[in-house]
Enzyme design. Structure first.
Site, PDB file in Angstrom:
ATOM      1  CG  ASP A  17      -0.931 -12.291  11.979  1.00  0.00           C
ATOM      2  OD1 ASP A  17      -0.448 -13.402  11.718  1.00  0.00           O
ATOM      3  OD2 ASP A  17      -2.035 -11.913  11.555  1.00  0.00           O
ATOM      4  NE  ARG A  98       1.416   0.388   6.212  1.00  0.00           N
ATOM      5  CZ  ARG A  98       0.227   0.009   6.650  1.00  0.00           C
ATOM      6  NH1 ARG A  98      -0.378   0.680   7.620  1.00  0.00           N
ATOM      7  NH2 ARG A  98      -0.372  -1.048   6.146  1.00  0.00           N
ATOM      8  CG  ASP A 127       2.176  -1.777   3.948  1.00  0.00           C
ATOM      9  OD1 ASP A 127       2.236  -0.624   3.481  1.00  0.00           O
ATOM     10  OD2 ASP A 127       1.120  -2.439   3.989  1.00  0.00           O
ATOM     11  CB  SER A 178      -4.785  -8.917   3.460  1.00  0.00           C
ATOM     12  OG  SER A 178      -3.961  -7.894   3.969  1.00  0.00           O
TER      13      SER A 178
HETATM   14  N1  ARG Z   1      -1.031  -2.427  -2.110  1.00  0.00           N
HETATM   15  C1  ARG Z   1      -1.368  -1.309  -1.291  1.00  0.00           C
HETATM   16  C2  ARG Z   1      -0.137  -0.517  -0.998  1.00  0.00           C
HETATM   17  O1  ARG Z   1       0.920  -1.029  -1.125  1.00  0.00           O
HETATM   18  C3  ARG Z   1      -2.131  -1.689  -0.056  1.00  0.00           C
HETATM   19  C4  ARG Z   1      -1.396  -2.422   1.001  1.00  0.00           C
HETATM   20  C5  ARG Z   1      -2.336  -2.737   2.077  1.00  0.00           C
HETATM   21  N2  ARG Z   1      -1.777  -3.531   3.114  1.00  0.00           N
HETATM   22  C6  ARG Z   1      -2.404  -4.614   3.601  1.00  0.00           C
HETATM   23  N3  ARG Z   1      -1.842  -5.209   4.592  1.00  0.00           N
HETATM   24  N4  ARG Z   1      -3.518  -5.067   3.122  1.00  0.00           N
HETATM   25  O2  ARG Z   1      -0.217   0.635  -0.649  1.00  0.00           O
END
Ligand code: ARG
Length: 413
Positions: A17, A98, A127, A178
């Site tokens: 992506d 992040r 995110d 994912s």
């Molecule tokens: N739900 C978790 C969080 O918000 C994990 C997010 C993981 N991201 C992903 N692209 N799989 O911290």
């Protein structure tokens, strides 16, 4: 003279992506694209390979940074000091990474004169909030762009685009999950896990072995200094090494598997699998050392602070004023959190079996039931009399009005 082109800095993982996003952003916005790739201990391809792919996909510059120590020292260790768990369960794996990526994005934006920062997140998750809030908290003048969300970069489109432009990236139509991972842990979502009755299958896990078939128990002694692990079994370690070592040893015992339905900031409930063996084992040890070295009122209040702190971090408020103020509280509490914790790692559990600290508040002479204790039990009688006074007064009133659970004399016969 040709006008200088606008520049966009893109958070680049090296995957399909974001590889397609390089050309797509350039096409859609007319800007030049600079990629930023940050190593937070996610493993996989090395940064040089990723840098080369970025250039091959059309990036004008490719910034890379090994931020593993930075991530461990300044992000994971703060979570450890806080015992930070979102919804009492999730050690904030993705949420912690992040802000460190954001720092590098902003650094690169300044270095290469970009006006915009782009990321590969969808419009449905946390995110995107963490990236964009983080960026504008550090650099209010920068604009944010999500090609998936704002420029209709779907997976189907990405596969066709990569094919048409012969991009040097493997385009698979089907990813079962994912996944986001770093040294603090691993998050796995989507696919058949979206049916919340489906149990996770073996292939979901990679940091942990099945706790149902553990190797022999593994005893470990973790030494802390002011809340930070500094040695394991007497051998000096950096925070990064401590996490890596505990990932290996607790992971072998299947410790730190988490399966929860979680509340996202955007209002969606989502099913998440995490594995964070090192993080969960270190938090268990750290928490017990706090039980020995912190005052009772500090411990109680710190639990509330940690809860709020975890919500803030989860919701992308890492650089917010309140989060910074709570950091100060958390850091201050760690002054005396120094000492050793012994744990047995076995079959999915990290069980504390011993603690030792020069700065302990545990007083053997007060606690002992043996002869010669220094605690005067006669004081307890008066203490209880006064401690229970408010409830006693309320109970007497209940009796008078025939309400509540209190039983008047008449009822006793
Ligand atoms: N739900 C978790 C969080 O918000 C994990 C997010 C993981 N991201 C992903 N692209 N799989 O911290």
């Amino acid at each position: 003279m040709a006008e200088k082109k606008d520049r966009v800095v893109l958070a680049y993982s090296g995957g399909l992506d974001t590889s397609v996003a390089i050309g797509w952003i350039a096409e859609q916005t007319g800007a030049e694209v600079v990629t930023v790739s940050v190593d937070v201990g996610q493993g996989g391809e090395d940064l040089e390979t990723i840098r080369q792919r970025a250039i091959d996909c059309g990036a004008v510059e490719a910034y890379i940074a090994d931020a593993r120590d930075e991530f461990a020292d300044e992000y994971c260790m703060l979570d450890l000091k806080a015992n930070g768990l979102y919804q009492d369960a999730y050690p904030l794996v993705s949420a912690l990474s992040r802000p460190v990526i954001v720092k590098h994005l902003v650094t690169a934006a300044r270095q290469f004169g970009a006006s915009t920062v782009a990321h590969g997140c969808t419009g449905k998750g946390n995110d995107q909030v963490r990236f964009e809030n983080g960026i504008t908290s550090l650099a209010p003048d920068l604009k944010c762009l999500s090609p998936v969300r704002d420029l209709a970069l779907t997976r189907e489109f990405a596969i066709n685009y990569a094919d048409k432009h012969s991009l040097p990236i493997e385009a698979t139509h089907h990813n079962p999950f994912s996944i986001d991972q770093n040294v603090w842990g691993r998050a796995i979502e989507t696919g058949f896990l979206e049916d919340i009755w489906n149990a996770p299958t073996k292939d979901v896990y990679s940091y942990t072995d099945d706790p149902a078939y553990p190797p022999l128990p593994d005893e470990v002694v973790i030494s802390f200094e002011q809340g930070i692990p500094v040695a394991i079994d007497g051998k000096a370690v950096t925070p990064l090494q401590a996490i890596q070592e505990m990932n290996r040893r607790a992971g072998a015992q299947g410790i730190g598997r988490i399966d929860i339905v979680e509340d996202r900031l955007v209002g969606i409930k989502s099913r998440e699998i995490y594995e964070a063996p090192g993080a969960m084992a270190l938090i268990a040890a750290h928490k017990e050392l706090e039980n020995v070295t912190l005052d009772r009122e500090q411990i109680r209040f710190k639990r509330q602070v940690a809860d709020r702190w975890s919500d803030l971090v989860y919701e992308g408020q890492w650089f917010s004023p309140l989060k910074r103020s709570l950091d100060a509280f958390i850091n201050e509490t760690q002054d005396y959190v120094t000492g050793d914790v012994r744990m047995v790692l076995h079959g999915g559990r990290a069980v504390v079996t011993g603690r030792k600290s020069e700065t302990s508040l545990y007083d053997f002479n007060l606690a002992t039931y043996d002869e010669g204790d220094s605690y005067d039990q006669s004081y307890a009688k008066g203490f209880i009399e006064i401690f229970g006074l408010t409830s006693k007064l309320a109970a007497a009133r209940d009796v008078k009005f025939g309400r509540g659970e209190a039983m008047g004399e008449a009822n006793l016969h």
